[in-house]
Design a protein around this motif. Sequence first.
Motif, mmCIF file in Angstrom:
data_model
loop_
_atom_site.group_PDB
_atom_site.id
_atom_site.type_symbol
_atom_site.label_atom_id
_atom_site.label_comp_id
_atom_site.label_asym_id
_atom_site.label_seq_id
_atom_site.Cartn_x
_atom_site.Cartn_y
_atom_site.Cartn_z
ATOM 1 N N MET A 1 0.845 -1.190 0.000
ATOM 2 C CA MET A 1 0.000 0.000 0.000
ATOM 3 C C MET A 1 0.882 1.242 0.000
ATOM 4 N N ILE A 2 0.555 2.232 -0.807
ATOM 5 C CA ILE A 2 1.376 3.431 -0.940
ATOM 6 C C ILE A 2 0.825 4.529 -0.049
ATOM 7 N N PHE A 3 1.708 5.160 0.727
ATOM 8 C CA PHE A 3 1.309 6.282 1.566
ATOM 9 C C PHE A 3 1.995 7.550 1.083
ATOM 10 N N MET A 4 1.296 8.664 1.180
ATOM 11 C CA MET A 4 1.891 9.934 0.816
ATOM 12 C C MET A 4 2.892 10.345 1.892
ATOM 13 N N LYS A 5 4.055 10.807 1.491
ATOM 14 C CA LYS A 5 5.111 11.144 2.434
ATOM 15 C C LYS A 5 4.657 12.206 3.424
ATOM 16 N N GLN A 6 3.984 13.237 2.925
ATOM 17 C CA GLN A 6 3.540 14.322 3.783
ATOM 18 C C GLN A 6 2.557 13.814 4.833
ATOM 19 N N SER A 7 1.618 12.946 4.435
ATOM 20 C CA SER A 7 0.628 12.424 5.372
ATOM 21 C C SER A 7 1.272 11.532 6.415
ATOM 22 N N SER A 67 -1.334 1.416 13.106
ATOM 23 C CA SER A 67 -1.143 1.089 11.682
ATOM 24 C C SER A 67 -2.452 1.175 10.915
ATOM 25 N N VAL A 68 -3.530 0.640 11.494
ATOM 26 C CA VAL A 68 -4.827 0.665 10.812
ATOM 27 C C VAL A 68 -5.332 2.089 10.665
ATOM 28 N N SER A 69 -5.275 2.865 11.740
ATOM 29 C CA SER A 69 -5.805 4.231 11.663
ATOM 30 C C SER A 69 -4.993 5.076 10.685
ATOM 31 N N LYS A 70 -3.693 4.846 10.642
ATOM 32 C CA LYS A 70 -2.842 5.558 9.676
ATOM 33 C C LYS A 70 -3.237 5.203 8.250
ATOM 34 N N CYS A 71 -3.450 3.911 7.997
ATOM 35 C CA CYS A 71 -3.857 3.451 6.674
ATOM 36 C C CYS A 71 -5.188 4.072 6.265
ATOM 37 N N LEU A 72 -6.173 4.008 7.142
ATOM 38 C CA LEU A 72 -7.498 4.554 6.820
ATOM 39 C C LEU A 72 -7.431 6.064 6.631
ATOM 40 N N PHE A 73 -6.676 6.725 7.472
ATOM 41 C CA PHE A 73 -6.567 8.184 7.389
ATOM 42 C C PHE A 73 -6.000 8.619 6.045
ATOM 43 N N GLU A 74 -5.034 7.890 5.548
ATOM 44 C CA GLU A 74 -4.380 8.281 4.299
ATOM 45 C C GLU A 74 -5.121 7.817 3.051
ATOM 46 N N GLU A 75 -5.869 6.708 3.166
ATOM 47 C CA GLU A 75 -6.449 6.099 1.973
ATOM 48 C C GLU A 75 -7.933 6.402 1.760
ATOM 49 N N LEU A 76 -8.652 6.777 2.804
ATOM 50 C CA LEU A 76 -10.092 6.985 2.640
ATOM 51 C C LEU A 76 -10.395 8.201 1.768
ATOM 52 N N ASP A 77 -11.366 8.052 0.903
ATOM 53 C CA ASP A 77 -11.836 9.141 0.048
ATOM 54 C C ASP A 77 -13.368 9.080 0.017
ATOM 55 N N PRO A 78 -14.050 10.077 0.586
ATOM 56 C CA PRO A 78 -13.522 11.303 1.173
ATOM 57 C C PRO A 78 -12.776 11.055 2.477
ATOM 58 N N PRO A 79 -11.880 11.975 2.827
ATOM 59 C CA PRO A 79 -11.113 11.816 4.067
ATOM 60 C C PRO A 79 -12.013 11.946 5.296
ATOM 61 N N LYS A 300 -8.585 -2.735 3.312
ATOM 62 C CA LYS A 300 -9.310 -2.790 2.031
ATOM 63 C C LYS A 300 -10.796 -3.057 2.261
ATOM 64 N N PHE A 301 -11.115 -4.007 3.145
ATOM 65 C CA PHE A 301 -12.513 -4.294 3.446
ATOM 66 C C PHE A 301 -13.214 -3.051 3.988
ATOM 67 N N VAL A 302 -12.553 -2.351 4.911
ATOM 68 C CA VAL A 302 -13.153 -1.170 5.527
ATOM 69 C C VAL A 302 -13.323 -0.047 4.516
#
Length: 310
Positions: A1-7, A67-79, A300-302
């Motif tokens: 999974m790719i995360f934005m550096k700034q986030s 780890s989960v909250s970081k993933c959801l925070f960066e990947e959810l759209d809308p944020p 991914k499920f969430v």
Amino acid sequence: MIFMKQSTKLINNIFKTEIKNIHLSAKRKEAVNLAYQVLEDERTKKSTANPIIISHGVIGQSLNWKSVSKCLFEELDPPRKIYVVDNRNHGNSPHTSDHTYELMTEDTLQLYSTLGLKEAVLLGHSMGGRGFMHTALTYPEKASSLIIVDISPIVRKDEGVVLSEPLQLLKAAATIDWSEQCGTMSDARKYADNELKKQKIDSPGLRSFLLQNLKQNPDGSFGWKINLPTLIDRFFNFKAINFENLVYDKSVLFVAGEKSPFVPKSHAEPIKKIFPKARIEYVPDAGHLVHMENTPLFCKFVIDFLKNEK
């Protein structure tokens, strides 16, 4: 999974900030003010999507969900803004002499009041999942949707047996004598790990999970963040649920570990009598800590589920 550096940098900074535990004068009866972590930035401030509140299981704490909250925070759209709580008798939240799902609901409603929330997505694991089921079924207007992690609303006939492992872990922790222990946190962890082995806690994973609850007091002594006396005394409150004749008719996602005993496939039909819009997903080769054992698939499920949630 790719995360934005700034986030990613932002998340790391957020998790280093002081945990909030705000006192309100207009407090709900018997509620405590939960400690919590918050993830937010300029994107979430502009978003109209409901925030997410994450609630951990017994012996857990908010940091287990980093780890989960970081993933959801960066990947959810809308944020979405994300709050991760420490439940009563856990983490940095207050210790009390009682612990029930009714009290956990009171704590959740108090948190809503503290944060000025009207509605949120409730995501709970194990004890936290049943607590949020109780909240959604008794105050459905507060939960826009529900995500339940490896726990069922249906009490198994052998649930006492299934719950024996965490109870054994709590009782083993209670036997550890800290009075003569000094030195570094690393020294304390080694000491406690050896003491747990003597108590027949053979799983390194279980010992490691419990040892995340170690704390060093201002005077240099060591102890536990969790309230062992209350959690042991009230332990079987965790299976004391009665959702008969209650229905929550909004969207619900259950994510369970394929190897876990907590959400057997035979529960699918009775679950849908309580949660008619429930969807159940199983993570292959995962156990009870499904969100830690396969974080990418769990996220991914969430994320897929929340695409259709306001």
